[in-house]
Design an enzyme around this catalytic site. Structure first.
Site, PDB file in Angstrom:
ATOM      1  N   CYS A 198     -80.072 119.938 -17.923  1.00  0.00           N
ATOM      2  CA  CYS A 198     -80.763 118.871 -18.642  1.00  0.00           C
ATOM      3  C   CYS A 198     -80.881 117.561 -17.866  1.00  0.00           C
ATOM      4  O   CYS A 198     -81.980 117.038 -17.677  1.00  0.00           O
ATOM      5  CB  CYS A 198     -80.086 118.639 -19.990  1.00  0.00           C
ATOM      6  SG  CYS A 198     -78.291 118.511 -19.912  1.00  0.00           S
TER       7      CYS A 198
ATOM      8  N   HIS B  73     -80.179 110.722 -20.477  1.00  0.00           N
ATOM      9  CA  HIS B  73     -79.078 111.141 -19.603  1.00  0.00           C
ATOM     10  C   HIS B  73     -79.655 111.392 -18.219  1.00  0.00           C
ATOM     11  O   HIS B  73     -80.449 112.308 -18.027  1.00  0.00           O
ATOM     12  CB  HIS B  73     -78.416 112.413 -20.138  1.00  0.00           C
ATOM     13  CG  HIS B  73     -77.158 112.779 -19.415  1.00  0.00           C
ATOM     14  ND1 HIS B  73     -76.620 114.052 -19.473  1.00  0.00           N
ATOM     15  CD2 HIS B  73     -76.330 112.059 -18.624  1.00  0.00           C
ATOM     16  CE1 HIS B  73     -75.506 114.092 -18.745  1.00  0.00           C
ATOM     17  NE2 HIS B  73     -75.318 112.888 -18.213  1.00  0.00           N
TER      18      HIS B  73
END
Length: 300
Positions: free
Chosen positions: A81, A120
């Site tokens: 991710c 993130h």
């Protein structure tokens, strides 16, 4: 592009299923030379996890987009991710303090920029690329956290509204109980309603946490698929593969690779401990599982 699907219903459904989609649209109020852009990013989903790529999971609005738009069959990501997000927003596999976010470039070009969802980045991404510096409106959290308000009342990581920490109980919720995916969608929709009244194009980023762990869903969504996976991963894997051929996602002469365990063979583990490696899931033929294991995996 939305056809018979309202903007609110489209984003709610797309968000619940999650995918990476870039959607140029025209404002309902007034045609503009610069296209509006919606970027939906789903964390850690597999190639065949949405309907238009082979899944048995129902993703009707994403499927409609695929049928009436462009469906990519060859593309790359960073397999995880945060590096995928870092590359997506900067255009770099790995950069340094000179990196810039494409969102800031859109803002400089006259776009209203919106970000509702996860944030993130890898450590090399400079802070000026962070949402608080690139978006006109934002609701974010860092890395991973729970979907529902936990029993303690405190999330693992805080939410940031317009770059400032906010208690989850203070966030607007249109459906009870609090569920993170819905909250992010609702904020995005409210900002869209506000933005469409302006004579400016918009960019909306919806980097959802789904389907990233801790894998929490509303009871009615869990119940909808309860029992659907009792056929086992061997059968479902083959069914998805066949459907991908029928959809033209993969060529007819493609061969299915042998199944293997969910083990990262290259990253290693703390202190190179073989004990840690043993905790990772390993492939077993579905028929070798006992009934309790099958029921547990059907739920998971």
């Amino acid at each position: 592009m939305f056809k018979n699907t309202s903007r609110r219903q489209f984003l709610k459904t797309a968000g619940a299923t999650a995918a990476i989609v870039m959607l140029p649209t025209l404002s309902c109020a007034k045609a503009q030379k610069k296209p509006n852009i919606v970027l939906i990013m789903g964390d850690d989903i597999g190639y065949a996890d949405i309907g238009c790529y082979g899944a048995e999971i129902e993703t009707p609005n994403l499927d409609r987009l695929a049928a009436n738009g462009l469906r990519m069959t060859q593309f790359y990501n960073m397999a995880k991710c945060n590096p995928t997000r870092s590359s997506l927003f900067t255009g770099l596999y790995k950069g340094d303090e000179r990196a810039v976010s494409f969102v800031s470039l859109l803002k400089d070009a006259g776009y209203t920029t919106l970000h509702s969802g996860k944030e993130h980045f890898d450590k090399w991404v400079p802070e000026r690329c962070y949402t608080k510096h690139t978006s006109d409106h934002s609701l974010t959290f860092w890395a991973s956290t729970e979907y529902f308000i936990p029993p303690s009342g405190t999330f693992k990581r805080p939410f940031l509204l317009e770059g400032k920490e906010v208690d989850a109980t203070k966030l607007k919720t249109k459906q009870k109980p609090f569920y993170k995916t819905d909250v992010f969608t609702d904020y995005a929709l409210d900002w869209l309603d506000e933005t469409l009244e302006q004579d400016k194009p918009f960019f909306l980023a919806l980097p959802y946490h789904v389907a990233h762990y801790p894998l929490q869903a509303r009871p009615e969504d869990i119940q909808k698929y309860r029992g659907a996976y009792r056929r086992g991963w061997d059968v479902i894997r083959q069914e998805r593969f066949q459907k991908q051929k029928e959809l033209g996602v993969i060529p007819n002469n493609a061969e299915l690779s042998p199944p293997e365990g969910n083990i990262n063979k290259f990253r290693g583990h703390p202190k190179n401990s073989s004990d840690e490696r043993e905790k990772f899931s390993k492939y077993r033929p579905w028929d070798s599982l006992n009934e309790k294991e099958k029921d547990d995996y059907d739920l998971e």
